[in-house]
Design an enzyme around this catalytic site. Structure first.
Site, PDB file in Angstrom:
ATOM      1  N   CYS A  32       5.730  -0.064   7.050  1.00 57.15           N
ATOM      2  CA  CYS A  32       5.265   0.980   7.000  1.00 57.15           C
ATOM      3  C   CYS A  32       6.627   1.608   5.844  1.00 57.15           C
ATOM      4  CB  CYS A  32       5.113   2.086   7.521  1.00 57.15           C
ATOM      5  SG  CYS A  32       4.154   3.406   6.556  1.00 57.15           S
ATOM      6  N   HIS A  44      -2.821   7.167   7.090  1.00 55.86           N
ATOM      7  CA  HIS A  44      -1.776   7.985   6.607  1.00 55.86           C
ATOM      8  C   HIS A  44      -2.148   9.148   5.975  1.00 55.86           C
ATOM      9  CE1 HIS A  44       2.033   5.936   6.367  1.00 55.86           C
ATOM     10  NE2 HIS A  44       1.139   4.883   5.963  1.00 55.86           N
ATOM     11  N   GLY A  63       0.923  -0.990   0.181  1.00 55.88           N
ATOM     12  CA  GLY A  63      -0.005   0.238  -0.270  1.00 55.88           C
ATOM     13  C   GLY A  63       0.801   1.176  -0.432  1.00 55.88           C
ATOM     14  N   HIS A 109      -4.361   0.868   8.001  1.00 56.51           N
ATOM     15  CA  HIS A 109      -3.305   1.548   7.929  1.00 56.51           C
ATOM     16  C   HIS A 109      -3.275   2.834   6.581  1.00 56.51           C
ATOM     17  CE1 HIS A 109       1.563   0.894   7.444  1.00 56.51           C
ATOM     18  NE2 HIS A 109       1.323   2.049   6.552  1.00 56.51           N
ATOM     19  N   GLU A 110      -3.274   2.605   5.473  1.00 55.63           N
ATOM     20  CA  GLU A 110      -3.571   3.752   4.372  1.00 55.63           C
ATOM     21  C   GLU A 110      -4.479   4.963   5.211  1.00 55.63           C
ATOM     22  OE1 GLU A 110      -0.660   3.512   3.072  1.00 55.63           O
ATOM     23  OE2 GLU A 110      -0.846   1.235   2.987  1.00 55.63           O
ATOM     24  N   GLN A 124       2.955  10.002   1.825  1.00 52.53           N
ATOM     25  CA  GLN A 124       4.032   9.345   1.710  1.00 52.53           C
ATOM     26  C   GLN A 124       4.886   9.409   0.645  1.00 52.53           C
ATOM     27  OE1 GLN A 124       2.446   5.155   2.254  1.00 52.53           O
ATOM     28  NE2 GLN A 124       4.374   4.548   3.386  1.00 52.53           N
TER      29      GLN A 124
END
Ligand code: NI
Length: 166
Positions: free
Chosen positions: A92, A138, A44, A134-135, A49
């Site tokens: 990550c 972010h 991902g 998780h994304e 990021q």
């Protein structure tokens, strides 16, 4: 290939802004993000990021097992989360070399815009539910170091401890 930002880059702590309309430029960004994710290699990758503070992320939870299933989620919105939780190890790309044990809702319902500009709502389970959460984190400036338990936090480097948010 896009450079992937690592902690403590402040971009990773910002809240990303809505994307809005799906343009050709955005489709190109999504394609670049997927290639960057595959090359990293990861499952991902989220806008912040790569220094793009927009609410977009890409995931592919099956490619490491041999079959690609790329997904691009734009302006994702968490509609529901199960009370049942799942605990697993997450890594990550922005925090290389730090696997973290994370507990999250096991299943979620997510609504997002796809690359055709259509709204989709889906119930996600298993690895896909984990990766999507998780994304999504972010996009809100949240990292797995914030989710470490006390023991893991104590074992982490002073730099990471100082960076973790309660
Ligand atoms: Ni990550």
């Amino acid at each position: 290939m896009l450079p992937i930002l690592r902690v403590p880059d402040p971009c990773l702590r910002r809240v990303a802004l809505p994307v809005g309309a799906v343009t050709d430029e955005l489709r190109q960004l999504a394609a670049d993000m997927l290639e960057t994710m595959y090359a990293a290699p990861g499952r991902g990758l989220a806008g912040p990021q790569i220094g793009v503070l927009r609410r977009i992320f890409v995931i592919d939870t099956t490619w490491k097992e041999g079959a690609r299933s790329p997904r691009v989620l734009i302006d994702p919105e968490l509609i529901a989360a199960s009370e049942a939780t799942h605990t697993g190890i997450e890594g990550c790309l922005s925090i290389p070399g730090l696997p973290v044990v994370v507990t999250r809702p096991a299943e979620i319902t997510l609504r997002w815009t796809d690359l055709d500009g259509a709204t989709r709502t889906e119930h996600l389970t298993g690895v896909e539910a984990v990766c999507a959460q998780h994304e999504l984190d972010h996009l809100n400036g949240r990292l797995i170091i914030d989710l470490m338990d006390e023991e893991a936090r104590a074992a982490a480097s002073p730099e990471l401890q100082a960076m973790a948010r309660p």
